[in-house]
Design a protein around this motif. Structure first.
Motif, mmCIF file in Angstrom:
data_model
loop_
_atom_site.group_PDB
_atom_site.id
_atom_site.type_symbol
_atom_site.label_atom_id
_atom_site.label_comp_id
_atom_site.label_asym_id
_atom_site.label_seq_id
_atom_site.Cartn_x
_atom_site.Cartn_y
_atom_site.Cartn_z
ATOM 1 N N PRO A 6 -11.302 -8.282 60.791
ATOM 2 C CA PRO A 6 -11.287 -6.842 61.086
ATOM 3 C C PRO A 6 -12.031 -6.490 62.374
ATOM 4 O O PRO A 6 -11.621 -5.618 63.125
ATOM 5 C CB PRO A 6 -11.990 -6.218 59.869
ATOM 6 C CG PRO A 6 -11.765 -7.193 58.769
ATOM 7 C CD PRO A 6 -11.790 -8.538 59.434
ATOM 8 N N GLN A 39 -13.076 -2.423 59.476
ATOM 9 C CA GLN A 39 -12.780 -1.687 58.260
ATOM 10 C C GLN A 39 -13.899 -1.778 57.240
ATOM 11 O O GLN A 39 -14.253 -0.804 56.612
ATOM 12 C CB GLN A 39 -11.494 -2.255 57.661
ATOM 13 C CG GLN A 39 -10.946 -1.461 56.512
ATOM 14 C CD GLN A 39 -9.580 -1.962 56.147
ATOM 15 O OE1 GLN A 39 -8.910 -2.614 56.916
ATOM 16 N NE2 GLN A 39 -9.161 -1.667 54.955
ATOM 17 N N LYS A 93 -8.341 6.273 64.074
ATOM 18 C CA LYS A 93 -8.489 5.196 63.099
ATOM 19 C C LYS A 93 -9.487 5.534 62.004
ATOM 20 O O LYS A 93 -9.388 5.028 60.899
ATOM 21 C CB LYS A 93 -8.916 3.911 63.800
ATOM 22 C CG LYS A 93 -7.851 3.328 64.698
ATOM 23 C CD LYS A 93 -8.301 2.008 65.271
ATOM 24 C CE LYS A 93 -7.184 1.376 66.076
ATOM 25 N NZ LYS A 93 -7.559 0.042 66.552
ATOM 26 N N ASN A 142 -4.363 7.530 52.835
ATOM 27 C CA ASN A 142 -5.176 7.123 53.983
ATOM 28 C C ASN A 142 -6.605 7.640 53.894
ATOM 29 O O ASN A 142 -7.374 7.484 54.842
ATOM 30 C CB ASN A 142 -4.544 7.615 55.288
ATOM 31 C CG ASN A 142 -3.302 6.830 55.628
ATOM 32 O OD1 ASN A 142 -3.318 5.602 55.668
ATOM 33 N ND2 ASN A 142 -2.208 7.533 55.859
ATOM 34 N N LYS A 150 -10.327 8.424 51.412
ATOM 35 C CA LYS A 150 -11.137 8.072 50.245
ATOM 36 C C LYS A 150 -12.324 9.025 50.195
ATOM 37 O O LYS A 150 -12.786 9.523 51.222
ATOM 38 C CB LYS A 150 -11.610 6.622 50.292
ATOM 39 C CG LYS A 150 -12.593 6.341 51.416
ATOM 40 C CD LYS A 150 -13.051 4.905 51.401
ATOM 41 C CE LYS A 150 -14.030 4.645 52.549
ATOM 42 N NZ LYS A 150 -14.508 3.276 52.555
ATOM 43 N N HIS A 178 -11.737 7.775 56.059
ATOM 44 C CA HIS A 178 -10.564 6.910 56.163
ATOM 45 C C HIS A 178 -10.626 5.810 55.108
ATOM 46 O O HIS A 178 -11.691 5.294 54.799
ATOM 47 C CB HIS A 178 -10.488 6.301 57.566
ATOM 48 C CG HIS A 178 -11.723 5.553 57.965
ATOM 49 N ND1 HIS A 178 -12.872 6.211 58.394
ATOM 50 C CD2 HIS A 178 -12.015 4.242 57.972
ATOM 51 C CE1 HIS A 178 -13.804 5.324 58.656
ATOM 52 N NE2 HIS A 178 -13.314 4.115 58.405
ATOM 53 N N ALA A 179 -9.483 5.462 54.562
ATOM 54 C CA ALA A 179 -9.396 4.391 53.571
ATOM 55 C C ALA A 179 -8.957 3.081 54.212
ATOM 56 O O ALA A 179 -9.020 2.035 53.588
ATOM 57 C CB ALA A 179 -8.411 4.779 52.464
ATOM 58 N N ASN A 180 -8.520 3.137 55.468
ATOM 59 C CA ASN A 180 -8.064 1.941 56.183
ATOM 60 C C ASN A 180 -8.214 2.188 57.679
ATOM 61 O O ASN A 180 -8.552 3.301 58.099
ATOM 62 C CB ASN A 180 -6.611 1.607 55.807
ATOM 63 C CG ASN A 180 -5.682 2.762 56.089
ATOM 64 O OD1 ASN A 180 -5.607 3.290 57.197
ATOM 65 N ND2 ASN A 180 -4.953 3.194 55.063
ATOM 66 N N SER A 181 -7.959 1.170 58.470
ATOM 67 C CA SER A 181 -8.094 1.311 59.924
ATOM 68 C C SER A 181 -6.753 1.522 60.622
ATOM 69 O O SER A 181 -6.651 1.384 61.835
ATOM 70 C CB SER A 181 -8.812 0.090 60.508
ATOM 71 O OG SER A 181 -8.063 -1.080 60.243
ATOM 72 N N ASP A 182 -5.720 1.867 59.859
ATOM 73 C CA ASP A 182 -4.421 2.178 60.460
ATOM 74 C C ASP A 182 -4.550 3.405 61.356
ATOM 75 O O ASP A 182 -5.337 4.308 61.071
ATOM 76 C CB ASP A 182 -3.379 2.473 59.381
ATOM 77 C CG ASP A 182 -3.115 1.285 58.469
ATOM 78 O OD1 ASP A 182 -3.490 0.151 58.827
ATOM 79 O OD2 ASP A 182 -2.544 1.495 57.382
ATOM 80 N N LYS A 203 -3.694 6.923 62.507
ATOM 81 C CA LYS A 203 -3.174 8.092 61.795
ATOM 82 C C LYS A 203 -2.949 9.231 62.783
ATOM 83 O O LYS A 203 -3.720 9.401 63.714
ATOM 84 C CB LYS A 203 -4.182 8.547 60.727
ATOM 85 C CG LYS A 203 -4.563 7.474 59.719
ATOM 86 C CD LYS A 203 -5.912 7.789 59.122
ATOM 87 C CE LYS A 203 -6.591 6.603 58.506
ATOM 88 N NZ LYS A 203 -6.623 5.377 59.243
#
Length: 185
Positions: free
Chosen positions: A17, A24, A77, A101, A103, A117-121, A123
């Protein structure tokens, strides 16, 4: 062979990561200062993000839809979003997590008092629902938004929301109270 596989799995889980971009696992944004936990300076330019809310007024228990959105194709992110009273420094109310996406976070021993954020995608937009508490004054939603490891903005604010004090509310943030003119209802 099995020992080698465990090492590769452990290496990927810890270091990949960080190598690929926004970390993340160990990246968080402080509940009080709203600063990320890594060494970088916040941007001082106007943020390319906005916070939109579904209502201007609220009653205790109302659900307010809150959207954090990129103004251009820049994306983001990471983020931390809270509701705070004007001039306040602690989160108020709780969030209902509805976007995959996002949390909930626990700030000041209150579950889901902030959302992140729940992920590093990357958005373009995230939407969540905030539940208004009792006994709060005028407030704003405030956010830190992380575009990448080098660029983040702290203190992005929504418009001000004002509590109303009617006897009856229909759960959408709008009062059911009748308007009376010159003592005729």
């Amino acid at each position: 062979m099995r020992r080698h596989s465990c090492f590769v799995f452990l290496f990927c889980g810890i270091f990949l990561p960080r190598i690929l971009g926004f970390p993340q696992a160990n990246t968080s944004i402080d509940c009080d200062s709203l600063l990320p936990n890594y060494q970088a300076e916040p941007q001082t330019s106007a943020p390319p993000y906005l916070i939109a809310v579904s209502f201007d007024n609220f009653e205790p228990g109302n659900e307010v839809q809150v959207t954090l959105e990129a103004l251009k194709d820049v994306g983001f992110k990471g983020f931390n979003l809270q509701a705070r009273e004007i001039e306040g420094d602690v989160p108020v109310g709780t969030f209902k997590i509805t976007d995959p996406n996002t949390k909930g976070l626990e700030c000041h021993n209150m579950t889901n008092s902030a959302v992140s954020h729940a992920n590093s995608d990357v958005k373009q937009k995230v939407t969540t629902t905030w539940i208004a508490p009792r006994d709060v004054r005028d407030l704003q939603f405030i956010a830190t938004v992380v575009q990448d490891l080098e660029k983040f903005w702290v203190g992005i604010q929504s418009k001000t929301l004002t509590p109303t004090h009617s006897e009856s509310v229909n759960g959408t943030g709008k009062s059911k109270r009748k308007v009376c003119f010159e003592y005729i209802c």
